[in-house]
Design a protein around this motif. Structure first.
Motif, PDB file in Angstrom:
ATOM      1  N   ASN A   1       0.811  -1.214   0.000  1.00  0.00           N
ATOM      2  CA  ASN A   1       0.000   0.000   0.000  1.00  0.00           C
ATOM      3  C   ASN A   1       0.851   1.275   0.000  1.00  0.00           C
ATOM      4  O   ASN A   1       0.309   2.376   0.024  1.00  0.00           O
ATOM      5  N   SER A   2       2.157   1.122  -0.043  1.00  0.00           N
ATOM      6  CA  SER A   2       3.066   2.266   0.050  1.00  0.00           C
ATOM      7  C   SER A   2       2.964   3.234  -1.123  1.00  0.00           C
ATOM      8  O   SER A   2       3.392   4.382  -1.024  1.00  0.00           O
ATOM      9  N   HIS A   3       2.369   2.803  -2.226  1.00  0.00           N
ATOM     10  CA  HIS A   3       2.231   3.675  -3.388  1.00  0.00           C
ATOM     11  C   HIS A   3       0.987   4.564  -3.294  1.00  0.00           C
ATOM     12  O   HIS A   3       0.727   5.362  -4.194  1.00  0.00           O
ATOM     13  N   GLY A   4       0.207   4.381  -2.204  1.00  0.00           N
ATOM     14  CA  GLY A   4      -0.939   5.248  -1.975  1.00  0.00           C
ATOM     15  C   GLY A   4      -2.244   4.745  -2.552  1.00  0.00           C
ATOM     16  O   GLY A   4      -3.272   5.392  -2.403  1.00  0.00           O
ATOM     17  N   THR A   5      -2.209   3.594  -3.219  1.00  0.00           N
ATOM     18  CA  THR A   5      -3.436   2.994  -3.736  1.00  0.00           C
ATOM     19  C   THR A   5      -3.679   1.675  -3.010  1.00  0.00           C
ATOM     20  O   THR A   5      -2.751   1.040  -2.516  1.00  0.00           O
ATOM     21  N   VAL A   6      -4.947   1.283  -2.957  1.00  0.00           N
ATOM     22  CA  VAL A   6      -5.333   0.066  -2.254  1.00  0.00           C
ATOM     23  C   VAL A   6      -4.715  -1.147  -2.950  1.00  0.00           C
ATOM     24  O   VAL A   6      -4.835  -1.317  -4.161  1.00  0.00           O
TER      25      VAL A   6
END
Length: 142
Positions: free
Chosen positions: A70-75
């Motif tokens: 989830n580190s890329h900001g998307t679920v």
């Protein structure tokens, strides 16, 4: 990594009941990477043989995996995890799971996750796959 995403993930784990119950501590998060630690408490995390329960080790692995995914900001949601348990830690051992992104596409990402004790001994290894949705993580502050 977006600072807002990092802050949101730290805050989410701090309030997550399961993470608190397992005493999971985030140590690092960056794009496609997370490190999480816990202490093996033999009173609450042992199996019938007095060794670390696989579920306790899995919890540590899964938390690092969840954060890296989830580190890329998307679920990102788990599709598959394949764990090999290599050794059982000694009571009181500090365990560290590190999840490292190996590949990233628009819809999936794969991770290599390793658990070591404080002496650097390998306890478990995992290969994992997430499905990446297009939705931003819902607990991001505007």
């Amino acid at each position: 990594m977006e600072e807002a995403v990092k802050k949101a993930l730290f805050k989410a784990v701090e309030s997550e009941p399961f993470a608190r119950a397992m005493n999971l501590e985030i140590k690092e998060i960056s794009d496609g990477y997370a490190a999480v630690e816990m202490v093996f408490d033999e009173k609450s995390m042992s199996n019938i043989y007095g060794m670390a329960h696989g579920g306790a080790i899995f919890a540590l692995i899964d938390e690092a995996f969840e954060l890296a995914g989830n580190s890329h900001g998307t679920v990102a949601v788990a599709l598959n995890m394949n764990i090999t348990y290599i050794a059982s830690p000694e009571p009181g051992s500090r365990l560290r799971a590190e999840a490292k992104e190996m590949s990233l596409t628009r819809r999936t990402a794969t991770y290599d996750i390793r658990v070591h004790d404080q002496d650097g001994r390998l306890m478990a290894a995992c290969q994992a796959l997430v499905y990446r949705k297009t939705d931003r993580i819902p607990f991001l502050e505007p």
